[in-house]
Enzyme design. Structure first.
Site, PDB file in Angstrom:
ATOM      1  CD1 TRP A  88      -5.419   2.959  -3.003  1.00 42.48           C
ATOM      2  CD2 TRP A  88      -3.948   4.656  -2.916  1.00 42.48           C
ATOM      3  NE1 TRP A  88      -4.755   2.898  -1.808  1.00 42.48           N
ATOM      4  CE2 TRP A  88      -3.861   3.920  -1.723  1.00 42.48           C
ATOM      5  CE3 TRP A  88      -3.128   5.762  -3.107  1.00 42.48           C
ATOM      6  CZ2 TRP A  88      -2.962   4.263  -0.717  1.00 42.48           C
ATOM      7  CZ3 TRP A  88      -2.236   6.103  -2.105  1.00 42.48           C
ATOM      8  CH2 TRP A  88      -2.165   5.364  -0.926  1.00 42.48           C
ATOM      9  N   GLY A  89      -3.967   4.076  -8.461  1.00 41.69           N
ATOM     10  CA  GLY A  89      -3.953   4.829  -9.718  1.00 41.69           C
ATOM     11  C   GLY A  89      -3.219   6.151  -9.637  1.00 41.69           C
ATOM     12  CG  ASP A 144      -9.572   1.448  -0.523  1.00 39.73           C
ATOM     13  OD1 ASP A 144      -8.594   1.519  -1.297  1.00 39.73           O
ATOM     14  OD2 ASP A 144      -9.449   1.346   0.707  1.00 39.73           O
ATOM     15  CB  ALA A 204       2.397   7.883  -8.075  1.00 37.31           C
ATOM     16  CG  ASP A 218      -2.352   0.248   0.884  1.00 37.20           C
ATOM     17  OD1 ASP A 218      -2.556   1.204   0.117  1.00 37.20           O
ATOM     18  OD2 ASP A 218      -3.243  -0.453   1.377  1.00 37.20           O
TER      19      ASP A 218
END
Ligand code: GLA
Length: 637
Positions: A258-259, A279, A261, A192
């Site tokens: 989470w998409g 999420d 960067a 994460d």
């Protein structure tokens, strides 16, 4: 000493040079090889179970083992569900004397091994392995983790001093990976990114002295404030440590950023799967947002998959009272070649839910070895048609009603890239029934939120080869020409669960807008050069290099190339070149907006990797030049 964000950025540059990945001065120079990840055990999308959606941090060894047992006893294991993954909550603290991680034995009692080790997950992974399954663990790329950031009242948060509560990989990557894979024998890790997102000096709990500050490398709302190379470098360190620790290659590396960067551009070169959104929740609209974020077929391949997040089948809008929605969620994930990770407490699962998760035909669609994620053949707010080319030449087709009104839909042979004159047979993958053959088109009825999904057999419109848009699993946008990453504006903005309408909402973090697309331009327009429309092809920006795995199976590459009518830069001159295993095969004349497409044809007999380079005269791409490889195909004659 804490490494500053700047120094981490410096590491990125060094790593790049020594690893060779960024060493070439010219990113468009052919490499003669496939550069997306093939290491690890992800030739097919991973399948299994994860504790998070079912239990959050309230996880226990008994709950995990019972779920593992249910997976075996129900027959789901035999159908491919094999990774049993522990998510957030397992950790007690980091031992400060030597940095070793300590397991929370109050919830994982078998980890209390005593002695110098104190705790070990080895007894747990032994039990999972003895069941014929694989075991997964969870960490964070920063020093602290997600529940510490966002769920301060959750059970099982790490304990102890500030330093002891730093349970993430930051500064301990090699040590932790060696412990998790070498000593504890895990097979899978999800990493994460909350630790590099949520612990800036302004954070209330940091100010209160609960956590040490770490300059955020990710700003989830603003890509401009995100240090993309630094984030990539940290994840690359994990990938390198995994390779070193697992010489047999038996591991899976799941990137959970989470998409953000700009993972669109690089995660496929670093990890085996990468989250494309924040999420999932058990709500229909959030499922849609996660689904939409993964509409990037060209960025998924055997070895590196788009991850729209774990399944929520069994909960909320997808529970046993909402089987239409649950079936749609599952079918859509299978069409996306998404990881199938069950997030449900399987100890008392109602049979209809088990039947959805255990639908062998849909599992086979997800796991098809060609690894072609579905491509949109028709797209509106209400109805979408997705088509996935299977390894046996059939198509899996999903007709999806996003809305609340029943509707009739015409499916055409053209959607399937089948000949309009030959019969097409549809086998319903929910009922097993085969529909009467049709030619040309057929009418289908959809209930609200229903997804019909079929295996379709017919005569191919292109009998002597495959369009590249039919084989996204073989196309890697090694360089996609995106200079300014932009969030995809077609993905709906969500209410943040913690802020509700008093917050400014959650903009999509996935900067996929402008990325390469199959059968559409990078901005989802119809492919069109000088007024001529192409029903199939690849849409990409100039200054791009696409790698295509031909694997010596084809003899000719053909395409009609030109600057797309939707281009922003209407002055740029673009040259299209085709390489075979690093050697130039053919090249176009420079071409501009408004000029007729040029036909390129190249002999690719014996070629393993074809590379398609579109080079603009203006290297900056500030106003992007949109280019089209119309009707691009690999032919067998
Ligand atoms: C993040 C991840 C989730 C889950 C939680 C655990 O939110 O995106 O999938 O792992 O952290 O805290």
């Amino acid at each position: 000493m804490r490494v500053s964000a700047g120094l981490v950025g410096g590491v990125a540059i060094l790593l790049g040079c020594s690893g060779g990945a960024y060493a070439a001065d010219d990113p468009l120079a052919p490499t003669g090889r496939w550069t997306a990840v093939t290491t690890g055990q992800a030739a097919k999308p991973p399948m299994g179970w994860n504790s998070w959606n079912a239990f959050h941090t309230d996880v226990t060894e008994a709950k995990v083992l019972d779920s593992a047992k249910a997976i075996v006893d129900s027959g789901l294991a035999a159908k491919g569900y094999r990774y049993i993954n522990i998510d957030d909550g397992w950790w007690l603290k980091r031992r400060t004397s030597d940095g070793r991680m300590v397991v929370r034995t109050s919830i994982f009692p078998s980890a209390a091994v005593g002695g110098a080790e104190q705790t070990s997950f080895k007894p747990f992974t032994d039990r999972i392995h003895a069941m014929g399954l694989k075991a997964g663990i969870y960490s964070d790329i920063g020093a602290n983790n997600c529940s510490q950031a966002f769920a301060p009242n959750a059970p099982n948060l790490p304990e102890g001093t500030v330093a002891e509560r730093e349970v993430g990989l930051y500064g301990h990557t090699d040590q932790d990976i060696k412990l998790y894979f070498g000593d504890w024998a895990f097979d899978y890790i999800k990493v994460d990114a909350c630790g590099i997102r949520a612990f800036g000096p302004d954070n209330e709990r940091v100010k209160a002295g609960q956590y040490r500050a770490l300059a955020p490398l990710i700003d989830i709302k603003e890509i401009r404030r995100t240090d993309i190379p630094a984030v990539r470098a940290l994840y690359q360190q994990v990938a390198d440590a995994l390779r070193r620790t697992n010489p047999d290659g038996d591991y899976i590396f799941s990137i959970c950023a989470w998409g953000s960067a700009d993972v669109r551009a690089w995660a496929k070169d670093v990890g085996n799967l990468s989250r494309t959104s924040d999420d999932i929740t058990p709500s229909w609209t959030r499922m849609l947002a996660n689904f939409d974020s993964a509409n990037r077929a060209l960025y998924a391949h055997p070895g590196s998959w788009n991850d729209p997040d774990m399944l929520f089948v069994g909960h909320g809008d997808f529970d046993e009272h909402h089987l239409t929605e649950a079936k749609s969620h599952f079918a859509l994930w299978a069409m996306l070649s998404a990881p199938l990770l069950i997030g449900y407490d399987l100890r008392n699962a109602p049979q209809p839910l088990m039947d959805i998760l255990g639908n062998s035909d849909l599992i086979a669609v997800d796991q098809d070895p060609a690894g072609n994620q579905a491509v949109l053949a028709y797209d509106t707010d209400d109805v979408q048609i997705l088509v996935k080319t299977l390894s046996n030449g059939h198509k899996a087709v999903a007709i999806f009603n996003r809305g609340l009104a029943p509707t009739d839909v015409t499916l055409t042979a053209g959607h399937l890239k089948f000949a309009a004159t030959a019969p097409v047979t549809l086998k319903d993958l929910w009922t097993g029934a085969t529909l009467p053959a049709f030619s040309g088109e057929t009418k289908l009825h959809l209930d609200p939120r229903q997804t019909l999904v079929f295996d379709a057999a017919g005569a191919r419109a292109l009998p002597n080869g495959l369009y590249l848009a039919e084989m996204p699993g073989r196309v890697n946008p090694a360089v996609d020409g995106v200079v300014i990453p932009q969030p995809d504006p077609t993905i709906h903005r969500m209410i943040t669960p913690w802020g509700g309408t008093t917050d400014d909402g959650e903009p999509p973090a996935y900067t996929g807008w402008g990325g390469a697309q199959a059968d559409a331009t990078p901005y989802r327009q119809t492919l069109r050069v000088d007024g001529k429309t192409y029903g199939t092809g690849l849409g990409v920006l100039a200054n791009s290099r696409l790698e295509v795995r031909a694997d010596r199976q084809f003899r000719r590459f053909t395409a009609e190339v030109g600057v797309d009518d939707s281009t922003f830069d209407a002055d740029d001159a673009v040259t299209f070149s085709v390489y075979g295993d690093g050697k130039l095969l053919t090249t176009s004349k420079p071409t501009r907006f408004g000029q007729t497409a040029q036909t390129l044809s190249a002999n690719i007999s014996g070629v393993k990797t074809v590379e398609l380079v579109a080079r603009g005269a203006s290297a900056k791409n500030k106003a992007p030049t949109v280019v089209t490889w119309g009707n691009a195909a690999l032919l067998t004659d």
